[in-house]
Design a protein around this motif. Structure first.
Motif, PDB file in Angstrom:
ATOM      1  N   PRO A 149      34.512  55.866   4.333  1.00 10.16           N
ATOM      2  CA  PRO A 149      34.848  55.174   5.575  1.00 10.16           C
ATOM      3  C   PRO A 149      35.364  56.138   6.642  1.00 10.16           C
ATOM      4  O   PRO A 149      35.642  57.290   6.340  1.00 10.16           O
ATOM      5  N   THR A 150      35.479  55.669   7.886  1.00  9.70           N
ATOM      6  CA  THR A 150      36.000  56.502   8.966  1.00  9.70           C
ATOM      7  C   THR A 150      37.491  56.753   8.722  1.00  9.70           C
ATOM      8  O   THR A 150      38.103  56.079   7.895  1.00  9.70           O
ATOM      9  N   PRO A 151      38.074  57.708   9.441  1.00 12.74           N
ATOM     10  CA  PRO A 151      39.513  57.957   9.262  1.00 12.74           C
ATOM     11  C   PRO A 151      40.363  56.716   9.547  1.00 12.74           C
ATOM     12  O   PRO A 151      41.524  56.674   9.157  1.00 12.74           O
ATOM     13  N   LEU A 152      39.809  55.726  10.229  1.00 13.50           N
ATOM     14  CA  LEU A 152      40.565  54.496  10.457  1.00 13.50           C
ATOM     15  C   LEU A 152      40.126  53.400   9.493  1.00 13.50           C
ATOM     16  O   LEU A 152      40.420  52.216   9.700  1.00 13.50           O
ATOM     17  N   GLY A 153      39.391  53.766   8.447  1.00 12.97           N
ATOM     18  CA  GLY A 153      39.086  52.816   7.386  1.00 12.97           C
ATOM     19  C   GLY A 153      37.904  51.906   7.637  1.00 12.97           C
ATOM     20  O   GLY A 153      37.697  50.955   6.903  1.00 12.97           O
ATOM     21  N   GLU A 154      37.114  52.199   8.665  1.00 10.95           N
ATOM     22  CA  GLU A 154      35.969  51.348   8.948  1.00 10.95           C
ATOM     23  C   GLU A 154      34.749  51.843   8.152  1.00 10.95           C
ATOM     24  O   GLU A 154      34.568  53.037   7.949  1.00 10.95           O
ATOM     25  N   ALA A 178      38.175  57.209  -1.494  1.00 19.82           N
ATOM     26  CA  ALA A 178      37.416  56.083  -0.929  1.00 19.82           C
ATOM     27  C   ALA A 178      35.954  56.463  -0.686  1.00 19.82           C
ATOM     28  O   ALA A 178      35.045  55.693  -0.996  1.00 19.82           O
ATOM     29  N   ALA A 231      43.562  56.906  -1.769  1.00 17.56           N
ATOM     30  CA  ALA A 231      42.788  56.794  -0.534  1.00 17.56           C
ATOM     31  C   ALA A 231      41.787  57.949  -0.414  1.00 17.56           C
ATOM     32  O   ALA A 231      40.724  57.792   0.176  1.00 17.56           O
TER      33      ALA A 231
END
Lengths: 417, 322
Positions: free
Chosen positions: A366-371, A295, A292
């Motif tokens: 991506p953002t820390p929330l995966g966006e 990413a 991760a």
């Protein structure tokens, strides 16, 4: 201000030589048509930036391409890059003041002028990025609430202000001595030069820590970031100075030894090799066991889930750096001013791509929330940045314009120096 | 905890004499506004001169000190300025109070992801309660839809259609500010505009924030939002009961975030997201009270926290029924 100087200069010149400050200001006004056109061009750039910035003041940062997802962009990218330019002035300071190399002493004030202009521009970029520039005073110690030493941004404000001060005061003292026709007193400047040396490394280290301090952003959260920053700064800084020194040599009578340019070119070559080596180690760790944490790197270099707006950008940067290092590693090409200048331009742009948008924007994707939300600077953002760069070049031009006649006068009076 | 509807009457009865004098002031302001309007410069929301202030209010706002440094009188003057500004900008009379942390209280939140079905009612409840910018679609809570069998955030869907839920084979993970015990955002802020209150809530002084957004870069939970423009809130949608560190209308150019509804929770009520949840997935309470429901959950359920490896010590737990 300029009117006052023109009025006083001829009058005071007759009975007695004008004072230091008046001479400096007077030097700004003595220039040919090319000088005034250049200044006018830069002022136009500043005015254009200011005009677009008024729009940002009126409507807010919504005029930029930034979002909650990618909350820093082009401004902070330029900021990070410019701190590197400022730090690399130390490459002229060390040989000039520590090793007393004569040809270096000739240009050290110009190097310090680059540092001043770069710090001013870097600080301008941070201020442009603020949502509430009217509250800048909250940063002031005592009357504001300065979160020092906890916040890395507070550290950055501290080291940049200190660096600006050192790079104003040391040259000011040296220049003033030369104006008075004497050598500067060794112990009056030497301790400050040593301080400025370490300080130069600290500004870029702290700027790297500013990013590396965020465990929320795996792309920045690496111990390699500060070494990478320093290495790439010692590419972009010399690249800029090699070109600036040649221009100064061309448009003024100022003696700039080819040895200086040669030394800067060698430093740049080694630093670029190290910089590319760091890139390889980064790529290995990210992609051998890709987790991760990689990413963002995947997004940057190869695109993530079909989003790849930075991919072409970063490979352009890497290609430019590789092309530059190939030129620099071949001795005849590095000695040839045309190919050397080409390498300087390639490396300057290459590092700007890599350390600028390549580093800053990628950290948010991506953002820390995966966006995944992509970012492209808007037209106003580009023009505002152009204004800031114009301001920096203007500051450098004016500083050099003040320095050179005084230095030339000193050398004529005392040819042994 | 008792609960009241989120909409409040326009003025509280015990505030009557005070607000009377303020109305007199507002009338005078109205006259000035009228003159400005006839001069052809109708101030639209977000473009009003002085950020929606009179010149003297803008001046006082500029020199306002940090929240924790202000005296009671200074805070009260600031609250009145906020009320006047809201009236001018949004044409709504609000009541802004300075809700203080309750003694011996540290708030914690737990969320049962077996019960959450992704209706996103917590999101809309939060938006309504906290006077969020409607045009900017600012939201403190993100509900992530993900396939059962993983909580891989990167493969989650942030923009699923809440009309279709619950979708078979999917689970839902609402994420908001985790109110960390060791918050990276507080360390990041160069001007101490965000800090941890005694009741554990991380708050922002919207009048002190310089808008550098370093806290947004440092947050591992994507919990912070920036006011890229002046928040647009229709007058009829304004929640008129507000607090300084909570849901009062925010100025442009500053960062905001979930504050566990300080205006509610510090007055003995539950957060709006808790009230809005149709499945009863949320448990909110005082971590220092051994008899609270939140303590029961922590002691008897298998709980987990997001990104514990970062050492942020969230006060927001997730758990499942089985």
């Amino acid at each position: 201000m300029s009117n006052a100087t023109t009025d006083t200069l001829p009058g005071s010149a007759a009975p007695k030589q004008p004072g230091f400050i008046l001479t400096c200001l007077g030097n700004l006004l003595k220039g040919g048509i090319a000088y005034w056109l250049w200044v006018f061009l830069l002022l136009t750039g500043v005015a254009t930036g200011a005009f677009f910035y008024l729009g940002q003041v009126r409507d807010g940062l919504m005029i930029t391409g930034l979002s909650d997802q990618v909350s820093w962009g082009f401004y902070i990218a330029n900021f990070a890059f410019l701190v590197g330019i400022a730090a690399s002035a130390v490459l002229l300071v060390i040989p000039a003041y520590i090793f007393h190399r004569k040809e270096m002493k000739n240009v050290v004030l110009l190097g310090e002028a680059v540092a001043v202009a770069a710090v001013v521009t870097a600080m301008t970029f941070v201020t442009l990025d603020l949502g509430r520039p009217d509250r800048l005073w909250h940063l002031l110690p005592l009357i504001g609430e300065f979160n020092f030493p906890i916040s890395l941004l507070a550290w950055d404000v501290t080291v940049l202000s200190g660096y600006l001060l050192l790079n104003l005061l040391i040259p000011l003292y040296v220049l003033h001595c030369h104006f008075k026709g004497r050598e500067p007193t060794f112990w009056a400047y030497f301790p400050w030069v040593v301080l400025a040396m370490f300080w130069a490394i600290s500004i870029h280290t702290v700027t790297a820590f500013l990013f590396a301090a965020n465990s929320a952003r795996p792309f920045w959260d690496t111990a390699l970031l500060a070494p990478r920053f320093i290495a790439s700064a010692f590419v972009s800084g010399p690249a800029l100075m090699i070109i600036a020194l040649q221009i100064i040599r061309k448009v003024t009578d100022y003696p700039i030894s080819q040895d200086v340019i040669r030394m800067l070119a060698v430093i740049m070559t080694v630093a670029l090799q190290i910089s590319l080596f760091f890139l390889i180690t980064e790529l290995f760790v990210d992609f051998y066991n890709e987790g991760a944490h990689a990413a963002s790197a995947r997004y940057l270099f190869f695109g993530l889930y079909g989003f790849d707006s930075l991919t072409m950008w970063i490979w352009t940067g890497i290609f430019l750096n590789i092309a530059a290092v190939l030129i620099l590693m071949i001795n005849p090409l590095r000695e040839n001013l045309i190919t050397l200048n080409l390498a300087c331009i390639l490396a300057f742009v290459g590092i700007w791509i890599e350390k600028g948008m390549g580093l800053v924007v990628t950290g948010f994707i991506p953002t820390p929330l995966g966006e995944i939300m992509e970012y492209t600077p808007t037209v106003p953002e580009l023009f505002i940045s152009l204004g800031a760069w114009s301001l920096g070049v203007l500051v450098f031009t004016l500083l050099v314009k003040m320095i050179i006649p005084i230095e030339l006068g000193y050398r004529q009076r005392k040819p042994s120096a | 905890m008792t609960d009241k509807p989120s909409k409040q009457p326009q003025t509280a009865p015990d505030d009557a004499p005070f607000s009377h004098s303020r109305r007199g002031f507002l009338k005078r302001v109205g006259v000035v506004g009228g003159v400005a309007a006839t001069a052809g410069s109708v101030p639209a929301i977000g473009q009003a001169a002085w950020g929606g202030h009179t010149l003297s209010d803008a001046f006082a706002d500029f020199f306002q000190r940090h929240y924790q440094r202000m005296s009671r009188d200074e805070i009260n003057a600031s609250l009145e300025r906020i009320e006047r500004r809201t009236k001018r900008l949004y044409d709504v009379t609000i009541q802004c109070e300075d809700s203080r942390p309750l003694p011996d209280v540290v708030f914690g939140y737990a969320l049962n992801i077996s019960k959450c079905k992704g209706y996103r009612k917590c999101v809309t409840g939060c938006v309504t309660e906290n006077n969020m910018g409607r045009e900017s679609q600012t939201q403190y809570i993100r509900v992530l839809q993900m396939k059962r069998g993983t909580i891989d955030l990167e493969h989650s869907d942030h923009y699923y259609d809440p009309e279709t839920v619950p979708v078979a084979g999917m689970q839902y993970l609402p994420v908001q500010c985790q109110q960390c015990e060791d918050p990276p955002c507080v360390k990041a802020c160069p001007v101490k505009a965000t800090w941890k209150e005694p009741d554990g809530i991380i708050v922002v002084d919207y009048n002190w924030c310089i808008g550098c957004r370093y806290c947004m870069a440092s947050c591992p939970y994507f919990a912070r939002r920036f006011n890229w423009s002046q928040p647009q809130i229709p007058a009829e949608k304004m929640n008129t009961f507000t607090s300084y560190l909570g849901n009062r209308p925010r100025p442009r150019g500053v960062v905001e975030k979930c504050h566990f509804c300080t205006q509610r929770t510090r007055n003995g009520r539950l957060p709006a997201c808790h009230q809005a949840c149709p499945t009863g997935a949320r448990v909110f309470g005082n971590l220092l009270d051994p008899h609270s429901e939140i303590r029961y959950v922590l002691q008897n359920k298998t709980v987990f926290r997001l990104k514990e490896d970062l050492g942020t010590e969230p006060k927001f737990w997730y758990y499942t029924d089985v």
